[in-house]
Design an enzyme around this catalytic site. Structure first.
Site, PDB file in Angstrom:
ATOM      1  N   CYS A 101      -0.451   6.158   9.858  1.00 28.41           N
ATOM      2  CA  CYS A 101       0.800   5.483  10.221  1.00 28.41           C
ATOM      3  C   CYS A 101       0.483   4.162  10.887  1.00 28.41           C
ATOM      4  O   CYS A 101      -0.338   4.104  11.803  1.00 28.41           O
ATOM      5  CB  CYS A 101       1.574   6.306  11.242  1.00 28.41           C
ATOM      6  SG  CYS A 101       2.220   7.817  10.592  1.00 28.41           S
ATOM      7  N   GLU A 161       0.843  -1.194   0.000  1.00 28.21           N
ATOM      8  CA  GLU A 161       0.000   0.000   0.000  1.00 28.21           C
ATOM      9  C   GLU A 161       0.882   1.249   0.000  1.00 28.21           C
ATOM     10  O   GLU A 161       1.961   1.258   0.594  1.00 28.21           O
ATOM     11  CB  GLU A 161      -0.913  -0.020   1.216  1.00 28.21           C
ATOM     12  CG  GLU A 161      -1.846  -1.217   1.163  1.00 28.21           C
ATOM     13  CD  GLU A 161      -2.874  -1.270   2.290  1.00 28.21           C
ATOM     14  OE1 GLU A 161      -4.001  -1.689   2.004  1.00 28.21           O
ATOM     15  OE2 GLU A 161      -2.566  -0.905   3.424  1.00 28.21           O
TER      16      GLU A 161
HETATM   17  N1  SAH Z   1       9.561   0.735   9.728  1.00 28.24           N
HETATM   18  C1  SAH Z   1       9.768   2.123   9.780  1.00 28.24           C
HETATM   19  C2  SAH Z   1       8.881   2.915   8.837  1.00 28.24           C
HETATM   20  C3  SAH Z   1       7.447   2.499   8.716  1.00 28.24           C
HETATM   21  S1  SAH Z   1       6.421   2.797  10.104  1.00 28.24           S
HETATM   22  C4  SAH Z   1       9.623   2.620  11.210  1.00 28.24           C
HETATM   23  O1  SAH Z   1       9.151   1.869  12.052  1.00 28.24           O
HETATM   24  O2  SAH Z   1      10.022   3.749  11.457  1.00 28.24           O
HETATM   25  C5  SAH Z   1       6.184   4.567  10.042  1.00 28.24           C
HETATM   26  C6  SAH Z   1       5.861   5.192  11.379  1.00 28.24           C
HETATM   27  O3  SAH Z   1       4.562   4.804  11.850  1.00 28.24           O
HETATM   28  C7  SAH Z   1       6.820   4.770  12.471  1.00 28.24           C
HETATM   29  O4  SAH Z   1       7.223   5.877  13.223  1.00 28.24           O
HETATM   30  C8  SAH Z   1       5.983   3.845  13.293  1.00 28.24           C
HETATM   31  O5  SAH Z   1       6.452   3.709  14.601  1.00 28.24           O
HETATM   32  C9  SAH Z   1       4.634   4.505  13.219  1.00 28.24           C
HETATM   33  N2  SAH Z   1       3.534   3.617  13.602  1.00 28.24           N
HETATM   34  C10 SAH Z   1       3.471   2.287  13.468  1.00 28.24           C
HETATM   35  N3  SAH Z   1       2.286   1.825  13.917  1.00 28.24           N
HETATM   36  C11 SAH Z   1       1.594   2.903  14.348  1.00 28.24           C
HETATM   37  C12 SAH Z   1       0.288   3.071  14.881  1.00 28.24           C
HETATM   38  N4  SAH Z   1      -0.525   2.045  15.060  1.00 28.24           N
HETATM   39  N5  SAH Z   1      -0.101   4.323  15.194  1.00 28.24           N
HETATM   40  C13 SAH Z   1       0.708   5.383  14.985  1.00 28.24           C
HETATM   41  N6  SAH Z   1       1.941   5.283  14.462  1.00 28.24           N
HETATM   42  C14 SAH Z   1       2.384   4.055  14.143  1.00 28.24           C
END
Ligand code: SAH
Ligand code: SF4
Length: 348
Positions: A341, A96
């Protein structure tokens, strides 16, 4: 699957890689400029035979499948600001991507892997496990798709890229860096390297490699917790790289590149939104040039936590600001279409 992985697409190649392939095929490297324009400057629709190519190059073009995505198979979900694209890859895996419209700075949120091996509990991608890495072409194609849709919609082209979709970009280092080389090439899409943000869970070897190679992109670090026990509970892979090691890697990165680090902190009620965590965060980041992005948790099926309330989010923000770090609370976007996110997970 084998076909996808073994037969490289033209979108896997940097400009110099394209020149080399032309030479290997007995063609002139000078054709690269025309082909690059067709691929990246919007003069080819991605479907039909390429126009304006010499006959010899036409056959060559047909032989090298330019796009890795099955007819860019896509379904779109839209809300006021975000469009989520579900892209079916040739091996029927699904990723996605999200286009976020901000006036004058449209942003593409791209995926780098199908699933993710890091296993963060609160993240829908982590909950699905790791399926495979994406190839450069599969990352580049997401940007091209979003770019063409934004242009069709008449809202201007892409300005920013964030690697915050599915996957851990530094776990797929080579492919991600090749894709970014392609997307920032001034002869093509010409995205500014400073407008590219790579977000990592804290994959230490990748951070050190970015530092050594002095990659020009913005680095975002998903920290979420300021002590090892809590961080390990939220992010299993944190067992491998304790906070001390991680922050040391960030210091090295900052010394080498002089760049600010963007710290991401997903606020989960009663878990990591306390005064103590804010105080420890200030201590942990001491001496670093860091900006803190607070992201209220987005709900996912496999995690019971709740987003922090507005008041506790603001209190956390005030506390880290008082400790000398700029901090912002990120606007929630795309929640109606599960494009926020951590909510991305292919449906297959
Ligand atoms: N793997 C990388 C990039 C993808 S996730 C990382 O973890 O940084 C992108 C962002 O979304 C990251 O900061 C992650 O911690 C955040 N994220 C993941 N799950 C989330 C959720 N359920 N709610 C809010 N942010 C979330
Ligand atoms: Fe992977 Fe990032 Fe999700 Fe963690 S938050 S599981 S690293 S995509």
């Amino acid at each position: 699957m084998a076909d996808t992985l073994n037969n490289p697409s033209l979108l896997d190649l940097t400009f110099s890689g394209l020149q080399e392939l032309l030479v290997q095929s007995g063609l002139k490297p000078s054709h690269a400029a025309v082909i690059w324009r067709l691929l990246y400057r919007g003069s080819w629709d991605g479907e039909s035979r390429a126009p304006r190519l010499a006959a010899t190059v036409h056959d060559w073009w047909d032989h090298h499948r330019p796009l890795p995505v099955a007819s860019l198979g896509r379904s779109v979900a839209t809300d006021e600001f975000s469009e989520k694209y579900t892209i079916h890859l040739l091996d029927e895996q699904v990723v996605e991507s999200v286009a976020m419209r901000y006036p004058g700075r449209n942003t593409a949120c791209l995926s780098t892997q199908v699933g993710c091996a890091m296993g963060c509990q609160f993240c829908a991608t982590g909950q699905m496990g790791f399926r495979r890495h994406l190839q450069p072409s599969e990352i580049v194609a997401q940007a091209l798709l979003l770019q063409s849709r934004l242009m069709e919609a008449g809202v201007g082209g892409l300005r920013n890229i964030v690697l915050m979709g599915m996957g851990e970009p530094l776990h797929n280092y080579e492919a991600v860096m090749t894709a970014l080389d392609i997307l920032t090439d001034t002869r093509g899409l010409n995205l500014g390297p400073k407008r590219v943000t790579l977000s990592t869970v804290g994959y230490v070897p990748g951070i050190l490699r970015m530092a050594e190679e002095r990659r020009p992109y913005r680095l975002a670090l998903s920290l979420h917790a300021a002590d090892d026990a809590l961080r390990q509970a939220m992010i299993p892979v944190a067992h491998r790289w304790p906070l001390g090691e991680l922050i040391e890697a960030c210091r090295i990165y900052q010394r080498q590149t002089g760049k600010r680090i963007f710290v991401e902190w997903t606020l989960v009620e009663g878990v990591n939104d306390s005064r103590e965590q804010a105080a420890q965060l200030i201590e942990v980041l001491h001496g670093l040039d860091a900006h803190i992005n607070l992201i209220p948790l987005n709900r996912t099926a496999g995690y019971r936590g709740e987003p922090s309330g507005v008041a506790s989010g603001q209190a956390f923000q005030r506390a880290v600001k008082a400790g000398g770090f700029p901090a912002t609370i990120r606007q929630a976007r795309g929640l109606d279409i599960a494009a926020g996110c951590g909510q991305l997970a292919g449906a297959v």
